[in-house]
Design a protein around this motif. Structure first.
Motif, PDB file in Angstrom:
ATOM      1  N   ASP A 118       2.411  -5.008   3.704  1.00 39.94           N
ATOM      2  CA  ASP A 118       2.453  -4.770   2.319  1.00 39.94           C
ATOM      3  C   ASP A 118       3.459  -3.937   1.202  1.00 39.94           C
ATOM      4  O   ASP A 118       4.104  -3.324   2.330  1.00 39.94           O
ATOM      5  CB  ASP A 118       1.103  -3.638   1.602  1.00 39.94           C
ATOM      6  N   GLU A 164      -4.034  -6.121   5.812  1.00 39.94           N
ATOM      7  CA  GLU A 164      -2.467  -5.689   4.553  1.00 39.94           C
ATOM      8  C   GLU A 164      -2.120  -4.650   5.505  1.00 39.94           C
ATOM      9  O   GLU A 164      -3.476  -3.089   4.681  1.00 39.94           O
ATOM     10  CB  GLU A 164      -2.636  -6.426   3.560  1.00 39.94           C
ATOM     11  N   ASN A 169      -7.294  -3.977   2.968  1.00 40.03           N
ATOM     12  CA  ASN A 169      -6.105  -3.057   3.349  1.00 40.03           C
ATOM     13  C   ASN A 169      -6.709  -1.854   3.760  1.00 40.03           C
ATOM     14  O   ASN A 169      -7.972  -1.589   4.653  1.00 40.03           O
ATOM     15  CB  ASN A 169      -5.965  -2.262   1.879  1.00 40.03           C
ATOM     16  N   GLU A 180       3.646  -9.479  -5.377  1.00 45.09           N
ATOM     17  CA  GLU A 180       2.265  -8.666  -5.559  1.00 45.09           C
ATOM     18  C   GLU A 180       2.311  -8.747  -7.077  1.00 45.09           C
ATOM     19  O   GLU A 180       4.291  -8.291  -7.644  1.00 45.09           O
ATOM     20  CB  GLU A 180       1.908  -7.734  -5.167  1.00 45.09           C
ATOM     21  N   GLU A 216      -7.980 -10.763  -2.626  1.00 44.67           N
ATOM     22  CA  GLU A 216      -8.032  -9.288  -1.491  1.00 44.67           C
ATOM     23  C   GLU A 216      -9.034  -8.387  -2.152  1.00 44.67           C
ATOM     24  O   GLU A 216      -9.230  -8.443  -3.077  1.00 44.67           O
ATOM     25  CB  GLU A 216      -5.647  -8.792  -2.145  1.00 44.67           C
ATOM     26  N   LYS A 253       4.024  -8.985   1.618  1.00 49.55           N
ATOM     27  CA  LYS A 253       3.613  -8.726   0.953  1.00 49.55           C
ATOM     28  C   LYS A 253       4.859  -8.238   0.090  1.00 49.55           C
ATOM     29  O   LYS A 253       4.878  -7.061  -0.208  1.00 49.55           O
ATOM     30  CB  LYS A 253       2.468  -8.669   0.644  1.00 49.55           C
TER      31      LYS A 253
HETATM   32 MG    MG Z   1      -2.884  -4.833  -0.362  1.00 48.06          MG
END
Ligand code: MG
Ligand code: C2E
Ligand code: MG
Length: 606
Positions: free
Chosen positions: A474, A444, A412, A531, A354, A495
């Motif tokens: 996310d 995300e 992101n 996460e 990421e 996530k």
């Molecule tokens: Mg993220």
């Protein structure tokens, strides 16, 4: 003073005020009008300006005929005087002076029209008066439109700013304080979305009416735009008085509103800023009230907040952050770090990274995105920042895939970026430039981002998905996504937010939630990634629950690009000793780190 009336007074009569020293001339004018004026008419006469002022103050006038008398001295002084007393009343000047130059001077001094006495006849007089009234009416209406909000009829931003500027000047001469309140309707967007814009408008009109009814004539309430209203109070003497008013405003705002037979309740957030002297600029005072309102919102709304010294300091710091961030973008102080993502099924393998932005501040070291993403969003700087991260990430992944062809990269995307019409083309350019296949990139988006603008999000997400990139939700679990919404979104991965992972292994209810999300995700054909995995206990629980992937400091912190290569060589996780400090660790809270980020202030990692 003479008063002569014509016709029956069923509607309010037109009031023509003749101002001039000659009473004979006044009755001649009254006679002329009486012949042609069919509606109800009152003609009054004032010999002196003092009388005229009194008459205008007591009864007003539809039109003033100002008879200027013999040409001597400053002949237009009476016109200027009356202009100031009766700004919205048309004034027609009557004079013996037939010169065009004098007529023009009279018009420039504010007369609506100019008539030469010797050429006067009833038809001309009556027509001139009617035209003057009409012209003045549309002039006043235009001026009103320029300064008022068409929906609620309240003063608009321009008029409010003008009144505030004048009030601040007045503050020089008085010892009173001046209070500005910024009011915003909580969750007005939801009201608008669920009931439609017409209903939303009616809510705003109703709110404006009932709040305005609480005010005294010297207070000002203006609409600032959308669901924002602003108030100016010039004579609230104590904090107690301020609180009384603000409580009355909040209480009245939250009384039920009936719309199409249904009752609806709203709440409001109010920010208050007070000026004790005129040193503060009007815009700054408004900004202070606005940021106090913002604080009230952040604390859940339906409350008020005062702007105090601490708030001012915070606002200054935020402005400084904004300035510095702008400079950081220009000076290329932003860096991208990469956090490995590991698969949990079967043998653990590195499956991707990421991309996470950092700010390499020349004095403060690495600054976490948590400190600047919100400001970047508010200022729009997130668009160039996001573009930079995207280009860096996509170009790097192509290089890394030469070593590990199965790697993917996640980037992101914030709500501001999602709203940027250039997003799809930026994405296309970045992919073209690197030669990367779109399927190696995953964008995300948090639940909040998607919820923020549901309609736009759905169409933009479809367009993004059509380019072949993958999409992930996310911080799943922190928003309010309903399952039916989730089903409609073209996403590939969920996530799970780190807060659900934190107590895994020690808190049975969290294990139940994670288990349910994993099952739900799988039932919908989605990948579930955890996460913030920090301990072996959490890892074991996740594997047990069937979670597909994980990220977290247990594997590696986000690392700078030059440390990524060290992670690429090994087919399984953890990489061989030397690359990774993974060893039997008695304290599950201790985080094992692979290089990088010595100065980065972390959220919860000890
Ligand atoms: Mg993220
Ligand atoms: P996120 O996308 O949910 O990223 C995960 C965050 O968890 C990262 O914080 C990461 O450093 C942190 N993290 C990693 N391992 C652990 C762990 O073991 N425990 C805990 N508690 N946390 C861990 P970071 O890097 O501070 O980023 C914060 C947020 O800022 C990100 O949350 C993301 O929403 C946003 N962000 C970061 N980079 C970008 C970017 O380039 N663009 C946009 N729009 N947002 C970004
Ligand atoms: Mg997250």
């Amino acid at each position: 003073m003479v008063e002569e009336q014509n016709g029956t007074a069923s509607v309010a009569p037109a009031r023509v005020l003749v101002v001039g020293e000659d009473p004979g001339a006044a009755s001649v004018l009254a006679d002329m009008l009486r012949g042609l004026w069919s509606e109800s008419l009152v003609v009054t006469h004032a010999e002196h300006l003092g009388h005229a002022d009194r008459e205008l103050l007591d009864h007003g006038a539809t039109c003033v005929l100002l008879d200027l008398g013999p040409p001597e001295g400053d002949r237009l002084a009476p016109l200027r005087h009356l202009r100031a007393t009766a700004r919205d009343v048309p004034i027609i000047v009557l004079s013996d002076d037939a010169s065009e130059e004098f007529g023009l001077r009279a018009l420039n001094a504010g007369a609506q029209d100019y008539l030469i006495k010797t050429k006067l006849d009833p038809a001309l007089l009556s027509r001139t008066i009617r035209y003057a009234i009409e012209r003045k009416r549309s002039e006043v209406e235009l001026a009103h439109q320029a300064l008022h909000d068409p929906l609620t009829g309240l003063p608009n931003r321009v008029l409010f700013l003008d009144r505030l500027t004048v009030a601040l000047h007045r503050l020089r001469r008085t010892s009173a304080a001046l209070t500005v309140m910024f009011l915003d309707v909580d969750t007005f967007k939801a009201t608008n979305d669920s009931l439609g814009h017409a209903a939303g408008d009616r809510v705003l009109i109703g709110l404006a009416d009932r709040l305005q009814a609480l005010l005294r004539p010297m207070d000002t309430m203006a609409r600032f735009g959308g669901d924002e209203f602003i108030f100016l109070f010039e004579d609230l003497e104590s904090e107690r008085e301020v609180v009384l008013i603000v409580e009355r405003l909040s209480r009245t705002a939250s009384l039920p509103i009936t719309l199409d037979g249904k009752e609806l309740s709203i709440t409001v957030s109010i920010g208050i800023a007070t000026a004790l002297d005129s040193a503060i600029a009007p815009d700054d005072l408004i900004r202070d009230a606005d940021s106090a309102m913002y604080r009230a919102k952040q604390q859940g709304g339906a409350r008020f907040e005062l702007f105090d010294d601490a708030s001012r300091r915070r606002a200054m710091e935020r402005l400084e952050l904004e300035r510095a961030l702008r400079q950081a973008v220009e000076r290329s102080e932003l860096r991208v770090h990469y956090q490995p993502r590991v698969s949990l099924d079967g043998e653990m393998r590195l499956v991707g990274f990421e991309a996470l932005v950092r700010w390499e501040h020349p004095l403060r070291g690495l600054i976490s995105p948590d400190e600047f993403i919100a400001v970047a969003q508010d200022t729009g700087l997130i668009v160039p920042i996001g573009q930079y991260v995207l280009e860096a990430a996509v170009s790097k992944i192509e290089a890394w895939r030469r070593v590990r062809p199965d790697l993917t990269i996640a980037v992101n995307i914030s709500s501001r970026e999602l709203e940027d019409p250039g997003l799809v083309s930026t994405l296309g350019r970045a992919l073209d430039a690197s030669g990367a296949d779109p399927s190696v990139l995953c964008l995300e988006l948090t639940e909040a981002t998607i919820e923020h603008n549901r309609e736009l999000a759905t169409t933009t997400l479809d367009a993004l998905r059509a380019t072949g990139v993958r999409l992930a939700i996310d911080d799943f679990g922190t928003g309010y996504s309903s399952l039916s919404n989730l089903k409609q979104l073209p996403v590939d991965t969920l996530k799970l937010h780190e807060s659900f992972i934190a107590r895994l292994g020690s808190e049975p209810s969290d294990a139940a939630i994670v288990g349910a999300v994993v099952e739900l995700g799988h039932a919908m054909g989605l990948n579930v990634v955890a996460e913030g995995v920090e301990t072996d206990l959490q890892l074991a629980a996740l594997r047990n629950l069937g979670c597909d992937g994980a990220q977290g400091c247990l594997f590696s912190r986000p690392v700078p690009e030059h440390e990524v290569y060290a992670l690429l060589g090994s087919p399984s996780w953890p990489p061989p000793a030397g690359h990774h400090a993974r060893s039997a660790n008695p304290d599950p809270r201790t985080v094992r780190i692979i290089g990088g980020e010595p100065n980065l202030r972390r959220k919860r990692v000890t």
